[in-house]
Structure formats: structure tokens, C-alpha cells
Design an enzyme around this catalytic site. Structure first.
Site, PDB file in Angstrom:
ATOM      1  CG  HIS A  15      -2.818   1.653   2.528  1.00 35.48           C
ATOM      2  ND1 HIS A  15      -3.151   0.823   1.484  1.00 35.48           N
ATOM      3  CD2 HIS A  15      -1.803   1.042   3.175  1.00 35.48           C
ATOM      4  CE1 HIS A  15      -2.356  -0.236   1.484  1.00 35.48           C
ATOM      5  NE2 HIS A  15      -1.522  -0.128   2.523  1.00 35.48           N
TER       6      HIS A  15
ATOM      7  CG  ASP B  99      -0.811  -2.689   5.069  1.00 30.78           C
ATOM      8  OD1 ASP B  99      -1.287  -3.549   4.319  1.00 30.78           O
ATOM      9  OD2 ASP B  99      -0.179  -1.703   4.649  1.00 30.78           O
TER      10      ASP B  99
ATOM     11  CD  GLU C 187      -0.423  -2.279  -0.178  1.00 26.67           C
ATOM     12  OE1 GLU C 187       0.408  -1.358  -0.205  1.00 26.67           O
ATOM     13  OE2 GLU C 187      -0.745  -2.878   0.866  1.00 26.67           O
TER      14      GLU C 187
ATOM     15  CG  HIS D 178       3.076  -4.229  -2.767  1.00 23.12           C
ATOM     16  ND1 HIS D 178       4.167  -4.772  -2.140  1.00 23.12           N
ATOM     17  CD2 HIS D 178       2.581  -3.296  -1.920  1.00 23.12           C
ATOM     18  CE1 HIS D 178       4.334  -4.196  -0.955  1.00 23.12           C
ATOM     19  NE2 HIS D 178       3.370  -3.299  -0.797  1.00 23.12           N
TER      20      HIS D 178
ATOM     21  CG  HIS E  75       2.962   0.203  -3.863  1.00 26.27           C
ATOM     22  ND1 HIS E  75       4.219   0.102  -3.309  1.00 26.27           N
ATOM     23  CD2 HIS E  75       2.094   0.160  -2.826  1.00 26.27           C
ATOM     24  CE1 HIS E  75       4.118  -0.003  -1.991  1.00 26.27           C
ATOM     25  NE2 HIS E  75       2.834   0.044  -1.675  1.00 26.27           N
TER      26      HIS E  75
ATOM     27  CG  HIS F 240      -0.417   3.655   0.754  1.00 22.35           C
ATOM     28  ND1 HIS F 240      -1.091   3.076  -0.291  1.00 22.35           N
ATOM     29  CD2 HIS F 240       0.594   2.787   1.059  1.00 22.35           C
ATOM     30  CE1 HIS F 240      -0.526   1.924  -0.599  1.00 22.35           C
ATOM     31  NE2 HIS F 240       0.501   1.725   0.208  1.00 22.35           N
TER      32      HIS F 240
ATOM     33  CG  ASP G 204       1.730   2.620   4.533  1.00 19.61           C
ATOM     34  OD1 ASP G 204       1.134   1.529   4.518  1.00 19.61           O
ATOM     35  OD2 ASP G 204       2.859   2.769   4.042  1.00 19.61           O
TER      36      ASP G 204
END
Length: 475
Positions: free
Chosen positions: A102, A104, A201, A228, A273, A294, A363
Site C-alpha cells: 500500500h 498513497d 481503496e 475506507h 479498513h 496495510h 502506507d
């Protein structure tokens, strides 16, 4: 005297351990023949960091009536031991480059650059934890890039925004010769570049539509997190801050249909999540192994984003993996964290579910605040070195780095092949479940009022404020 020598070796290793990241960086710079200012900074810092500990040790050693020769022997022994582990780490990661679950960076490209790749150089970025040079330094062989959009886009333009994030990931990975878009386990295994996998995600991105899910797969998406930080009409989040789609059932009948369709497509189910009850329901019905892309261990840090022991046991039976999150909030529950704190999560998951159930999902660029020594994607070798020093075997760490993920991906594809004769699901979610004024029923006249999107209090907030809110909630 021998026991005293052993004690000094242990003390030296403990003192030098925090500095090994600098040693690794210095060695990499030398190997790359980069005679630049950063190398000078590294060597100067290393000299200063080592001088004071050695001076203190010499004073104490003299008080014991020992000679320079004996102290030098102990220093060389400790240094040799540390250097051997460091070299062992780098050799292992060259053979088994990391597949990280993961990242971002795509979110940061939207926030900071409005997805305009022409305005930046991805080899070196100053506002992120990630760029190409640091990925190379961290021995990253493949990365799951998150196509994430904020929960306030649910029931509004989540699909469009997600398409834009997929677009920027695909453009990024086709614009740089070091990167390559990959969509199969074979391609991940065989690429000589940094493989780019696309992951969505949050189930709000598919707008409760199985056709949308299938089209995302056709665009190259190979993983979907069911939620999420907001519930969807069909799955429940682990977050307690949501205010939409609250109900008694964590995974609805349509949610089960999403799981089955992902199995049929060959798309990995990501339970990071998701609430414990949703994750448990998925683990009981999925034919393919799942991932937590993650997340960390609840027993070490009791965060709702982490995985409790009973789920770890179910995950072991399922054949899935937890890709350990490095964000300080999830590894230390708000306390100061270091590499050892993170390694505790690896040890615990290994104890409960076995080493085959562990991976890494950093993450980076999706959170603010990472442990000392793991500040960005270049620092992965320091984590692997810590695990080697905790007696993880090279075979176990080869699994952590990539083997466990590849096994899961291959099994997901195997289930897909077994279900090849099964037709695409035509199940639809009921309008009652969606409860969405923006959702048109084309068999009836569309609404004439302009009330679309008013369900979300944040719908009228400016985009920069929405992104600021993102970093104030659990990511």
C-alpha cells in the site's frame, strides 16, 4: 574475562544499531559511485555518531584495567557482526525485492500537483515519502498503488474521481523507464523494473455496481478494499467516525455478491479498513485468500484498524496475509515508535498465524508520522535487518518480502480460472438499500429537483479542506 568481553560486544551492537541506516545509505552511495554532497553528509554524520559512544566505552574499559588491543578486538568484532548482518540484508533484498502492499503517492500527486505529471520529476520529490530514487534505495520490486478518493465522494462522483486516480497511476508507470504496469502474478515475478499494481481503496468507488467493478478490473485494478473510513451500502468500516449507511448487518447479501464476483474476476479482496464482523464474514465465504494490505496486530497496538488474534487464526486457514502497516499510530497507538516497535508486530503475527501470513504494506504518503528509522520508502532495509537480528530466517523473510504475496496472488488467479465457466453476476443492489437521491432509476423519470448529494454534510466543502480532513481521521 570472556563474559566481560561478550557484554561489551552486546553494548557496542546496541549503540551502533541506530546508526546502521546511515551505514546502509553510505554503502549504497559508494556502490552507485555517487560522489555527491549527500555522501559527505552521511559519512560526517556517521563519524560524529560513533565518536562519543566509543570515547565513553574507552573510559569505562580503562577503569577495568584493560588494554587498547583488547578494546580494539572487541570493537572490530562488534563492527564485523553488524556489517555482516547489513550485507546479508542487502544481498537478500537484491535477490528478493520487496512487494509493498500500500502506497498513497497518487493521492499526493492529486493534492500537491493536481495530477499534472508534466510539472514534476518523479525521480526526486520533496513533498512526499516516495519517489523513484527512494524506491530503488529501498529495494522495492513492486508497489500496490492506491487509487483512493475521499469518502465524501460516495453517492456523488466517486467513480469519476477513481478513474482519474487510475489514470494518473497508469500515466506515471508508463512515463518512467524504471516503472512497469503489471496485472498478473507472472508479470510481477518476471519484471526487471519496479512493477506497478493498481488497488482501489474503498468500496464506495464502485458505487454499489458490479458492472463498475468489472470495468475497473478491465482497466488493470487487481485489488479492492471493501471499505475506507465510511460504510458502504453493503459493507461496514472499522472506523467509528462515519455517519452513513448504519445498519445491523455488517456484510449484506449484495456485499456477499461483491466478494463472489471478485473471486470470479481474480481480484484480491482487501480487508484493511473493514470492521471485524465484515472481515470475519468475508473470510468465511471467500474461495480465494484475502489480504490486509496495510494493517498491523491488535494485540500489540489495540487500534480498530489492526487485526485481532481470532481473525489472524481465520486468516491462516484462509491462506491470506497481513501486510504490516508502518504508520506510528497503528504500530505504537500514539506513542513514539521505532524499528523495534514495528518488528514486534511481525513477531506477533508470525506467532499466531505463521511467517507465511506476513507481508509489508508501508502506507507511505497516506499518513503522517512514521517510526524513527523508517521515515520513507528508502528505509525498508533497516526493517529487514532488524528481523534478521531477531532470528527470522532468510527463507521466512523472502516470504515477507514477496513470496507470501505472490502465493496469494497466484491462488486468487487459480480460483478465477476454476470459475471461468461461471457467468458474470447480474445481481443489483435494491434502491432501498442504496438510499441515494443521486442514483437514477432509468425505468422511471429522473427527479426534477436539484437535491443530489445533500446527504453528506461535507459535500459543499472546498476540496483542499476535504483533503485536510482526510489526514485528521484514521487513514
Amino acid at each position: 574475562m570472556f563474559n566481560l568481553c561478550k557484554l561489551w560486544v552486546e553494548q557496542l551492537q546496541a549503540i551502533f544499531s541506530p546508526q546502521l541506516g546511515l551505514v546502509v545509505e553510505g554503502r549504497q552511495k559508494c556502490e552507485e559511485r555517487q560522489n555527491d554532497s549527500r555522501l559527505a553528509e552521511v559519512l560526517a554524520s556517521l563519524s560524529m555518531l560513533l565518536w562519543n559512544p566509543l570515547q565513553s566505552l574507552w573510559t569505562a574499559w580503562q577503569s577495568q584495567g584493560c588494554t587498547v588491543t583488547s578494546l580494539l578486538a572487541i570493537v572490530l568484532l562488534a563492527w564485523s557482526s553488524s556489517t555482516n548482518v547489513e550485507q546479508k540484508t542487502l544481498d537478500l533484498m537484491r535477490r528478493e525485492p520487496l512487494i509493498d502492499g500500500h502506497n498513497d503517492l497518487a493521492l499526493q500527486l492529486r493534492i500537491n500537483y493536481n495530477n499534472r505529471l508534466s510539472t514534476i520529476n518523479l525521480h526526486n520529490l520533496s513533498k512526499t515519502h516516495t519517489d523513484i530514487e527512494r524506491l530503488k534505495a529501498g529495494h522495492v520490486g513492486a508497489q500496490m498503488w492506491s487509487a483512493y478518493v475521499v469518502c465524501s465522494s460516495q453517492d456523488r462522483d466517486a467513480v469519476r474521481l477513481t478513474l482519474e486516480q487510475i489514470d494518473v497511476i497508469k500515466r506515471m508507470c508508463s512515463s518512467y523507464e524504471e516503472l512497469e504496469l503489471v496485472t498478473s502474478s507472472t508479470a510481477v515475478r518476471e519484471t526487471k523494473k519496479i512493477g506497478c499494481l493498481i488497488a482501489i481503496e474503498g468500496g464506495h468507488s464502485i458505487d454499489s455496481s458490479l458492472p463498475a467493478l468489472r470495468m475497473f478490473y478491465d482497466l488493470g485494478v487487481r485489488s479492492l478494499a471493501l471499505t475506507h473510513t465510511c460504510n458502504t451500502p453493503w459493507a461496514e468500516t472499522s472506523s467509528t467516525s462515519h455517519r452513513v449507511y448504519q445498519r445491523d448487518t455488517s456484510l449484506t447479501e449484495f456485499g456477499k455478491e461483491v466478494v463472489k464476483e471478485m473471486n470470479r474476476l481474480g481480484m484480491m479482496i482487501d480487508l484493511s479498513h473493514s470492521s471485524v464482523s465484515t472481515a470475519r464474514a468475508v473470510l468465511l465465504i471467500s474461495r480465494a485468500p484475502v489480504i490486509f494490505s496495510h494493517s498491523s496486530a491488535s494485540a500489540v497496538c489495540n487500534s480498530p484498524r489492526n487485526v485481532p488474534d481470532d481473525l489472524l487464526q481465520l486468516l491462516k486457514d484462509n491462506g491470506g496475509i497481513v501486510m504490516v502497516n508502518l504508520y506510528s499510530q497503528f504500530v505504537a497507538c500514539g506513542k513514539k515508535a521505532n524499528i523495534a516497535t514495528v518488528a514486534d508486530h511481525f513477531d506477533h503475527i508470525k506467532k499466531i498465524a505463521g511467517p507465511e501470513s506476513v507481508g509489508i504494506g508501508g502506507d507511505y504518503d497516506g499518513a503522517r508520522g512514521f517510526p524513527e528509522g523508517l521515515e520513507d520508502v528508502s528505509k525498508y532495509p533497516a526493517l529487514i535487518q532488524e528481523l534478521l537480528q531477531r532470528d527470522w530466517t532468510e527463507q521466512e523473510l523472502a516470504g515477507v518480502l514477496r513470496g507470501n504475496f505472490l502465493r496469494v496472488f497466484e491462488q486468487v488467479e487459480r480460483v478465477r480460472d476454476e470459475l471461468q465457466a461461471q457467468p458474470a453476476s447480474e445481481k443489483e443492489i435494491s434502491l432501498k438499500e442504496v438510499d441515494n437521491p443521486c442514483r437514477l432509476n432509468l425505468r422511471t423519470l429522473p427527479p426534477s429537483s436539484g437535491s443530489c448529494g445533500q446527504r453528506h454534510p461535507s459535500a459543499s466543502l472546498p476540496l483542499p479542506l476535504l483533503f485536510a480532513m482526510f489526514f485528521l481521521i484514521v487513514v
